[in-house]
Design a protein around this motif. Structure first.
Motif, PDB file in Angstrom:
ATOM      1  N   THR A 167       0.791  -1.105  -0.068  1.00 44.25           N
ATOM      2  CA  THR A 167      -0.032  -0.019   0.050  1.00 44.25           C
ATOM      3  C   THR A 167       1.077   1.307   0.098  1.00 44.25           C
ATOM      4  N   ASP A 168       0.363   2.387  -0.546  1.00 46.84           N
ATOM      5  CA  ASP A 168       1.024   3.540  -0.620  1.00 46.84           C
ATOM      6  C   ASP A 168       0.993   4.113   0.732  1.00 46.84           C
ATOM      7  N   VAL A 169      -0.056   4.312   1.309  1.00 46.67           N
ATOM      8  CA  VAL A 169      -0.274   5.129   2.448  1.00 46.67           C
ATOM      9  C   VAL A 169      -1.228   4.074   3.520  1.00 46.67           C
ATOM     10  N   LEU A 170      -0.720   3.948   4.676  1.00 48.57           N
ATOM     11  CA  LEU A 170      -1.200   3.072   5.835  1.00 48.57           C
ATOM     12  C   LEU A 170      -1.710   4.030   6.700  1.00 48.57           C
ATOM     13  N   VAL A 171      -2.828   3.708   7.426  1.00 49.22           N
ATOM     14  CA  VAL A 171      -3.449   4.226   8.636  1.00 49.22           C
ATOM     15  C   VAL A 171      -3.630   3.151   9.484  1.00 49.22           C
TER      16      VAL A 171
END
Length: 466
Positions: free
Chosen positions: A211-215
Motif C-alpha cells: 500500500t502507498d499510505v497506511l493508517v
C-alpha cells in the motif's frame, strides 16, 4: 471542505485519543467517511460528540465501516439524524452486530439524559440524548452489507475491499484503490482495529498487502501483552474470591470480550480449575452477540462443542428485575456484565452494590480509555462517581490485560514487517498520545518507514504524503 481536486484525508477523530474513529477521504469529488465513531472517556473528548462534524453530513457520499464497536460505529445514528443520506458499507457480521449495538447505545443515552434530568446532575435544564433508540433503529436502514475480499465500487475511481482483521466478529481492514492517472493508482489501507495472532476466539488478521499510505491503530502502541495464560490468570481470581465468599464482577465489552470470558471460564470448569459457583452473563446484548458468532463459523476458532459448553456455564440474564436481584444475592458468584470500561450499562449497578466490600473483586478485561471509570480504577481510585453519587471502592481491582482483542506493539510491527513493499507514509492513529508516538518511533527505527502522528482535524494531501 472545498473540492480542490487531488486526494485528501482528514482526521476527524482517533488522533489524540483511542476513541472517535472518523476519517474523511476526498477523491474525484466524492467524500467517503471511514468509520463514524463516538468519542468516549474524558469529558473534553465526549463533548466532541455534540460538536458539528467538520463536513456537513448531507455532503458525505458514503460511510465505510471497519467494525461494530461504538468508538467506530456509534456516531452513525447522529450522522443520519443530521442529514446523511448515503449508504453505510460494512461486512455482514458488522451489520448484524450494529443492529444490537446502535439501538442499545441510543437507549443508554436516553437513560443517561433521564437520570441527569431526574437528579439535576446536568448543567442543562432538559438534557437531551445525542440520539434515541428510535434514531438508531432508523439509521440501520442505511446499512448495505458487503462480503469480505470483494471489490466495492464507490464511484469516481474509488474501489474499496474489506479484508479480515480478526479482533471481533465482522471486523475488517479496508483497502482502497484510487484512480488518479498513475498506472497503478494510489492505494490507501486502514487497519481498523487489528486482532491478535493468538486470540482464543478470532482468526488472526490477514497480512498487510502492498500500500502507498497506511493508517494504523496504536491502542497498545507502547506496551506488550503479558505472556501468562489468561485462562489461568482468570482462574486464580475466581478461586481467590470464591474462597472468601465474594462476588467477582467482570466488566466486559458485550461483543467479543464476553464470549472470550465465557470460553475461558468453560475451559476452567471443564478442568475443575474453578469451584462450582453460579456464573451469570448479565447483558442481553452479549447473549444476542454470542448467537451471532454461531452464524459466522468461518471467522473464529470456536468449535460447536465449545459453544455448547460456553452456553451451559452461565445463567443468561435478560430481564431488568433479574439483573437487579443479582445486586441482592451476594457471593460466592461471578457476574459478567457490560460495559467494558464502566462507562454505562448494568455493570455500574453491580459495582455500586459490590464495590464497597473488600471480599469482592472488580475485574477489568481489556483496554481502559483515559477518563473512563475503568481507567480511574486502574490508577487506584478509592471511589467512583456513579449516577450522581460517590461509591467507595474497597473491592480488589484486577486487570486482565492479556484478554485484549487488540494486537500489541510487537504484533503490529511483525504484521507490518511482512509487507512486501514499504509504504510512502504511515499515519499512526487510534491511541493515547504516548502510545501513538511510541509506535511511530518504533516504525521509523525498526522498519525504516516514514511515520507520523496526525493532528486532530488535520487534512493531508495523499499525493504529497512522504
Amino acid at each position: 471542505m472545498g473540492h480542490d481536486g487531488g486526494t485528501h484525508l482528514s482526521f476527524f477523530g482517533a488522533t489524540d485519543s483511542v476513541t472517535g474513529s472518523r476519517y474523511l477521504l476526498e477523491h474525484g469529488g466524492r467524500r467517503i467517511l471511514v468509520d463514524c465513531g463516538l468519542f468516549q472517556g474524558y469529558k473534553k473528548l465526549r463533548e466532541r460528540n455534540r460538536a458539528p462534524l467538520p463536513v456537513r453530513p448531507a455532503l458525505v457520499d458514503a460511510v465505510v465501516l471497519t467494525h461494530a464497536h461504538l468508538d467506530h460505529s456509534g456516531y452513525i445514528p447522529a450522522l443520519v439524524k443530521r442529514g446523511f443520506r448515503g449508504p453505510v458499507y460494512a461486512t455482514p457480521g458488522t451489520t448484524d452486530l450494529c443492529t444490537l449495538l446502535l439501538p442499545d447505545s441510543g437507549h443508554l443515552q436516553e437513560e443517561e439524559a433521564e437520570t441527569a434530568r431526574a437528579r439535576g446532575s446536568s448543567r442543562h435544564s432538559t438534557p437531551q440524548p445525542l440520539y434515541t433508540a428510535r434514531d438508531a433503529v432508523e439509521s440501520l436502514g442505511s446499512f448495505s452489507p458487503q462480503p469480505f475480499r470483494e471489490p466495492l465500487d464507490l464511484g469516481a475511481g474509488i474501489e474499496a475491499r474489506f479484508v479480515p482483521a480478526g479482533h471481533i466478529l465482522g471486523a475488517a481492514q479496508v483497502h482502497f484503490r484510487l484512480e488518479d492517472g498513475r498506472p497503478a493508482g494510489t492505494t490507501l489501507h486502514f487497519t481498523g482495529d487489528l486482532g491478535r495472532d493468538d486470540d482464543p476466539l478470532m482468526n488472526p488478521p490477514e497480512p498487510l498487502e502492498p500500500t502507498d499510505v497506511l493508517v494504523t491503530e496504536s491502542t497498545y502502541g507502547d506496551r506488550a501483552h503479558p505472556r501468562d495464560d489468561p485462562t489461568e490468570a482468570l482462574g486464580e481470581v475466581v478461586r481467590r474470591v470464591a474462597k472468601r465468599n465474594g462476588v467477582v464482577v467482570i466488566a466486559a465489552f458485550a461483543v467479543g470480550r464476553a464470549e472470550t470470558l465465557m470460553l475461558h471460564l468453560a475451559r476452567l470448569r471443564r478442568r475443575d480449575r474453578i469451584p462450582d459457583i453460579p456464573v451469570y452473563l448479565n447483558s442481553p446484548m452479549a447473549v444476542d452477540a454470542t448467537e451471532l458468532y454461531r452464524k459466522y463459523p468461518e471467522e473464529h476458532r470456536i468449535s460447536e462443542r465449545e459453544f455448547r459448553e460456553m452456553y451451559a456455564l452461565p445463567q443468561l440474564i435478560r430481564d431488568p428485575d433479574a439483573s437487579r436481584a443479582l445486586n441482592l444475592r451476594g457471593g460466592p458468584m461471578a457476574v459478567i456484565s457490560a460495559s467494558g470500561m464502566l462507562t454505562g450499562g448494568r455493570v455500574l449497578h453491580h459495582v455500586e452494590a459490590y464495590g464497597p466490600d473488600p471480599r469482592n473483586a472488580i475485574v477489568l478485561s481489556g483496554y481502559q480509555a483515559g477518563g473512563t471509570r475503568g481507567a480511574l480504577l486502574l490508577d487506584g481510585a478509592t471511589s467512583l462517581r456513579i449516577y450522581g453519587r460517590d461509591v467507595p471502592i474497597r473491592a480488589e481491582v484486577v486487570s486482565l490485560d492479556n484478554l485484549s482483542a487488540h494486537a500489541d506493539a510487537d504484533a503490529i510491527l511483525r504484521w507490518m514487517g511482512t509487507c512486501p513493499k514499504q509504504p510512502r507514509m504511515v499515519y499512526v492513529t487510534h491511541g493515547e498520545i504516548g502510545a501513538s508516538d511510541t509506535l511511530r518511533r518504533r516504525i521509523q527505527h525498526e522498519l525504516g518507514w516514514h511515520a507520523r502522528v496526525p493532528e486532530h482535524l488535520e487534512r493531508v494531501d495523499l499525493a504529497a504524503a512522504r
